[in-house]
Structure formats: structure tokens, C-alpha cells
Design an enzyme around this catalytic site. Structure first.
Site, PDB file in Angstrom:
ATOM      1  CG  ASN A  76      44.238  19.953  59.498  1.00 17.61           C
ATOM      2  OD1 ASN A  76      43.441  20.407  58.754  1.00 17.61           O
ATOM      3  ND2 ASN A  76      44.870  18.559  59.323  1.00 17.61           N
ATOM      4  CE1 TYR A 143      34.230  19.334  63.000  1.00 15.90           C
ATOM      5  CE2 TYR A 143      32.425  20.821  61.998  1.00 15.90           C
ATOM      6  CZ  TYR A 143      33.616  20.079  62.045  1.00 15.90           C
ATOM      7  OH  TYR A 143      34.745  21.033  61.049  1.00 15.90           O
ATOM      8  CE  LYS A 147      36.829  21.821  64.109  1.00 19.73           C
ATOM      9  NZ  LYS A 147      38.110  21.882  63.908  1.00 19.73           N
ATOM     10  CB  THR A 180      38.411  15.976  53.363  1.00 21.82           C
ATOM     11  OG1 THR A 180      37.259  16.307  54.284  1.00 21.82           O
ATOM     12  CG2 THR A 180      39.365  17.151  53.048  1.00 21.82           C
TER      13      THR A 180
END
Length: 239
Positions: A76, A143, A147, A180
Site C-alpha cells: 500500500n 508517480y 504505478k 489522504t
């Protein structure tokens, strides 16, 4: 007994996963940079940007793991930084992004598969990916790339596990846009570094963000029926 390993366990989705899985009386190991102070959680402090620490943590994990009916690794942990156009970001931040978002996932998955290869039990790897790994976003070159790497790594492992004696099921799942600390960092960036800044600010203003608690609950529900899915690349919002 079901055993779970969760990275990025001290905040956001990871924290909620740890809390909800512990509440269900599962055996939970949580990895985080700051450590976790919670009853019932086997906490391992680890900076995933340092590969040497990842290896040490992996050894500790598999010394802790009990005999269980199922084993699940949830990769995660992730970081959005560096935010900025290619050519304008610090190379040290690129290195850190690759380590946290991709290298850690690959190393821990490798340990998991190797350590449990002769264990005849339910075995799952859940890699938390992102829509950014499937669509380019200006300012997120690190990023998006890492990913996308997580997605393709998962595809390769899924292919390899088809011929394993006791296979591991692996998925790479995008959880959606979650409220978040990562979203806070995105909203605090500069428009010249991230041209879509206003769009992401509007997600918060228009209450379009899912909560970490809701997302963790949905992920746990998915994990319980994961064996029903043949696909490796998934989006939680479409399930």
C-alpha cells in the site's frame, strides 16, 4: 488464522486496513517509517526508500509469520512526490519515488512468493496502484511511471504463477481518489508544477473524495472474494 502484511501502515488507507483487520482478530504485520503503537499489531519500522531496510524488514516479517490458513501481502505504501515537470525535479526525489512506489513492492513480493512457495494455502498479493499508472498526468512523471511499473510487474507475476505448484494470486488495484495526506500534498503544489491542480482542489471542495475508512472496508471485502476474479489489473470503483 489469516495473516496480513500491510505497508504504509501508519496513515491513510494502510492505517485503516490495519485497524479493521486487527478488529477482525487477524494476525497483522504493519510496516511504516514511523512505527505503529497499537495493540495486536506486529509493527516493523522501515523506510521503504532504503532498499537495505526493505531486505531487513522482509527477513523480520517472515520470522514473525505464523502458520495460517491464508497469507496476504498488501503493498500500500506510496508517495506522490516529486511533483513537477520532467527536467524541473530533483533527481534524488525521482530515486526515492522509484524505491518506495516500485522497488519495495517488487522486493516484498519476491520475498513473499519465495518464502511461501511450498505452502499449500490461500496466498494473495494486493498491489495498490492508481489510475495515474494507466493515464498520463503532467507533473506526475515519477508517480505515473512507477504505478505503471506496479501494474506490469503484477501482470508478469500473474503469468508466472499460473505454473506454480501452490500459486499466489496477485492483483494491481486502483482504489480511487482518497482523502489522504497524498491529496493534501497535491493540493499544496504549484500550478506550474501540476497543471491539473484546480481539478484536484475541486474534488475536495465538492466532496468527491472517498474516506480512507470506506476504502479500507471495500478493499477488505474485495480480498474476501478476490478468488472470483481472473483479471490482474482492477479498479475498486468498478467492482
Amino acid at each position: 488464522m489469516e495473516a496480513y502484511i500491510v505497508t504504509g501502515a501508519s496513515k491513510g488507507i494502510g492505517k485503516e486496513l490495519v485497524e479493521q483487520l486487527t478488529a477482525e482478530n487477524h494476525f497483522v504485520i504493519g510496516l511504516s517509517r514511523s512505527g505503529i503503537m497499537k495493540d495486536g499489531v506486529h509493527s516493523i519500522q522501515c523506510d521503504l526508500s532504503d532498499p537495505s531496510q526493505i531486505n531487513a524488514a522482509a527477513e523480520e516479517i517472515f520470522n514473525l509469520l505464523p502458520d495460517a490458513s491464508s497469507y496476504t501481502l498488501i503493498n500500500n505504501a506510496g508517495m506522490i512526490e516529486p511533483i513537477g515537470l520532467a527536467g524541473e525535479v530533483e533527481h534524488t526525489e525521482i530515486t526515492k519515488s522509484v524505491a518506495v512506489n516500485l522497488t519495495a513492492t517488487m522486493i516484498l513480493s519476491n520475498y513473499f512468493i519465495h518464502h511461501l512457495k511450498d505452502v499449500n494455502a490461500k496466498k494473495q498479493i494486493i498491489n495498490i496502484s492508481s489510475g495515474a499508472g494507466r493515464k498520463p498526468y503532467e507533473g506526475w512523471s515519477s508517480y505515473c511511471t512507477t504505478k505503471a511499473g506496479v501494474d506490469h510487474f503484477s501482470r508478469v507475476v500473474a503469468l508466472e504463477q499460473k505454473t506454480a505448484k501452490f500459486p499466489v494470486q496477485i492483483v494491481s488495484i486502483a482504489p480511487g481518489i482518497i482523502d489522504t495526506g497524498m491529496q493534501e500534498k497535491i493540493r499544496s503544489s504549484k500550478e506550474e508544477d501540476f497543471p491539473l491542480l484546480d481539478r484536484f482542489k475541486s474534488y475536495k471542495e465538492n466532496e468527491q473524495l472517498s474516506s480512507p475508512s470506506e476504502t479500507a472496508t471495500e478493499l477488505i471485502s474485495f480480498m474476501k472474494k478476490m478468488h472470483q476474479f481472473d483479471e490482474t489489473i482492477l479498479d475498486l470503483r468498478n467492482l
